[in-house]
Design a protein around this motif. Structure first.
Motif, mmCIF file in Angstrom:
data_model
loop_
_atom_site.group_PDB
_atom_site.id
_atom_site.type_symbol
_atom_site.label_atom_id
_atom_site.label_comp_id
_atom_site.label_asym_id
_atom_site.label_seq_id
_atom_site.Cartn_x
_atom_site.Cartn_y
_atom_site.Cartn_z
ATOM 1 N N PRO A 251 0.800 -1.237 0.000
ATOM 2 C CA PRO A 251 0.000 0.000 0.000
ATOM 3 C C PRO A 251 0.829 1.282 0.000
ATOM 4 C CG PRO A 251 -0.967 -1.605 1.489
ATOM 5 C CD PRO A 251 0.358 -2.163 1.081
ATOM 6 N N PRO A 252 1.881 1.403 0.836
ATOM 7 C CA PRO A 252 2.686 2.637 0.774
ATOM 8 C C PRO A 252 3.384 2.822 -0.565
ATOM 9 C CG PRO A 252 3.140 1.431 2.800
ATOM 10 C CD PRO A 252 2.340 0.531 1.931
ATOM 11 N N SER A 253 3.837 1.734 -1.175
ATOM 12 C CA SER A 253 4.501 1.840 -2.475
ATOM 13 C C SER A 253 3.537 2.348 -3.536
ATOM 14 C CB SER A 253 5.068 0.475 -2.887
ATOM 15 O OG SER A 253 6.012 0.007 -1.945
ATOM 16 N N GLY A 268 8.097 5.582 -6.093
ATOM 17 C CA GLY A 268 7.100 4.547 -5.836
ATOM 18 C C GLY A 268 7.210 3.385 -6.805
ATOM 19 N N VAL A 269 7.461 3.675 -8.086
ATOM 20 C CA VAL A 269 7.617 2.613 -9.083
ATOM 21 C C VAL A 269 8.844 1.759 -8.771
ATOM 22 C CG1 VAL A 269 8.147 2.155 -11.513
ATOM 23 C CG2 VAL A 269 6.387 3.829 -10.907
ATOM 24 N N GLN A 270 9.917 2.381 -8.309
ATOM 25 C CA GLN A 270 11.108 1.619 -7.925
ATOM 26 C C GLN A 270 10.805 0.684 -6.756
ATOM 27 O OE1 GLN A 270 13.810 4.872 -7.257
ATOM 28 N NE2 GLN A 270 14.553 4.876 -9.382
ATOM 29 N N CYS A 271 9.980 1.137 -5.818
ATOM 30 C CA CYS A 271 9.550 0.274 -4.714
ATOM 31 C C CYS A 271 8.732 -0.904 -5.241
ATOM 32 C CB CYS A 271 8.728 1.069 -3.705
ATOM 33 S SG CYS A 271 9.647 2.311 -2.766
ATOM 34 N N LEU A 272 7.803 -0.624 -6.149
ATOM 35 C CA LEU A 272 6.982 -1.683 -6.734
ATOM 36 C C LEU A 272 7.841 -2.680 -7.501
ATOM 37 C CD1 LEU A 272 3.954 0.428 -8.034
ATOM 38 C CD2 LEU A 272 4.043 -0.990 -5.985
#
Length: 461
Positions: A251-253, A268-272
């Motif tokens: 959820p945070p990503s 965020g995309v890098q986290c995903l």
């Protein structure tokens, strides 16, 4: 930092003695904690006095008393818990403030605060290190458990160059992280988070618990460091440790990637992407998570920023195998159009009229990877095209010869392109067919493919 008059008078009283009963030490730390909780940045004199008192209190306290558990009274919570609350207050005190609406960052005072807090954390960790070597103090593990998470968040907030850091604050934060790893007997941050032996479960869940209140839609921008702490910490944890925390990290990503600022979208995309490559496909497919990821990423493809497009395409390329497995489990009926085809079609559509060189280069540089992902469809596409050629060649209807010739030429051109995409695989398959085929029209088309593949370059531009 602002204290009322009664508190200011009590603060002016002499510091507690070096040796005292646990309740006395708890009360002294509780008073410091109360002062920290009422801090205001404008009251620098009061702030400095409180931090000075806290430093003296830490230096004077004996290790066995500093980490001792609760006293005899129910109101006495125990020093480890109070130390944890003090560490939390210090970490919050050193955190960068929310960006101001008028464009000011309000970060000018943060580096100095961070250095002061960092020095206090170093003293506390020094006490833990001393207690570890003392046979008379066995409660240091409990104390360290309450301190470690807040110290880690502080260190990651300030150890790298940011608008709220200075060389001095970065150095102190780096020292805090190094000493924290040494005291916890971890060789790396990954070991600190995941554990380095069977008895150590790591502290990733604890850190996520500390970050969780700051990672919701209403609060995640109140502290500009939170997104960096979460992202950097997440990327230190790999498989097989990551999937057990999926409900806490996904959820945070998604929240960060859905922001209007390109910088946050990319983060965020890098986290995903890190989640996609470090969580088993079965866990991503469950509860339709992979589809949620795909739609979140696909929407970014309409943005004109080439750095974002690059991050999204790299993530999608690793997500496609997961989506393919999901379709396979649903049966062949669901495999009419793959997600890879959908993305490739959009890329080609956007690329054709694109006049921005950097964005066009980003599209073009990723095409070979997408072509490779279509490679498993070569046989299916080959059969379909050959069937078309055979049907046209045997057609006895009123279709004109010009129309038939055009259809055969287009189908032949498609076979040539498919051969290029598959690095000559089509030509190898056709070599067997041409030996047994009796239709001269079909053989002629195959010969053109073989000749066209030999003359044309073996890569798609």
């Amino acid at each position: 930092m602002k204290l009322d008059s009664a508190e200011e008078k009590s603060r002016d009283a002499p510091s507690p003695p070096a040796e005292g009963s646990p309740p006395t030490l708890e009360q002294a730390f509780s008073k410091i904690l109360h002062g920290l909780s009422r801090q205001e940045s404008g009251q620098s004199n009061t702030r400095n006095a409180i931090l000075k008192d806290l430093s003296a209190l830490i230096e004077a306290a004996e290790c066995d008393v500093l980490f001792e558990g609760g006293g005899s009274g129910e109101a006495l919570r125990g020093m480890p818990e109070i130390l944890g609350q003090v560490a939390k207050a210090l970490e919050k005190f050193a955190a960068p403030p929310k960006e101001k609406a008028d464009g000011g960052d309000g970060h000018s005072e943060v580096p100095e605060r961070a250095k002061e807090v960092g020095l206090l954390f170093l003293k506390l960790l020094g006490k833990v290190e001393t207690a570890k070597s003392s046979p008379d103090c066995s409660a240091w593990k409990t104390g360290l458990r309450h301190l470690a998470g807040h110290m880690y968040v502080f260190a990651i907030t300030h150890r790298r160059k940011q608008p709220w850091t200075s060389p001095g604050s970065q150095r102190v934060a780096g020292e805090v992280l190094s000493l924290l790893l040494r005291v916890t007997e971890c060789s790396s941050v990954a070991g600190f988070l995941c554990g380095e032996n069977e008895d150590d479960r790591g502290r990733f869940a604890m850190v996520l618990g500390l970050l969780k209140p700051h990672l919701n839609k209403e609060s995640w921008k109140n502290n500009p460091a939170i997104k960096h702490i979460f992202s950097w910490t997440l990327q230190q944890v790999t498989q097989p440790w990551l999937n057990q925390h999926l409900e806490k990290i996904l959820p945070p990503s998604l929240l960060i990637s859905d922001d209007y600022q390109t910088e946050n979208k990319i983060l965020g995309v890098q986290c995903l992407h890190h989640i996609v490559i470090n969580v088993p496909a079965a866990d991503l497919v469950q509860y339709n998570r992979a589809q949620v990821l795909y739609h979140a990423l696909f929407n970014h493809l309409y943005m004109p920023e080439h750095h974002l497009i690059q991050a999204v395409l790299l993530c999608l390329l690793d997500l496609f195998p997961v989506l393919e497995k999901a379709l396979h489990w649903k049966g062949d009926a669901a495999r009419a159009t793959t997600h890879c085809h959908e993305v490739l079609q959009l890329i080609l559509t956007h690329m054709e009229p694109e006049h921005r060189i950097l964005l066009r280069r980003t599209y073009a540089s990723n095409l070979p990877a997408f072509v490779k992902k279509i490679s498993c469809r070569v046989v299916v596409l080959l059969k379909a095209l050959l069937k078309l050629i055979c049907d046209v060649a045997r057609d006895t209807s009123l279709t004109t010869e010009a129309t038939k010739s055009a259809l055969l030429q287009e189908a032949t051109d498609c076979l040539i392109l498919l051969d290029h995409c598959s690095q000559g695989r089509v030509k190898v398959l056709l070599a067997k067919i041409v030996l047994s085929c009796e239709d001269s029209t079909v053989v002629s088309c195959i010969r053109k493919v073989q000749q066209g593949s030999a003359d044309a370059p073996c890569h798609v531009t």
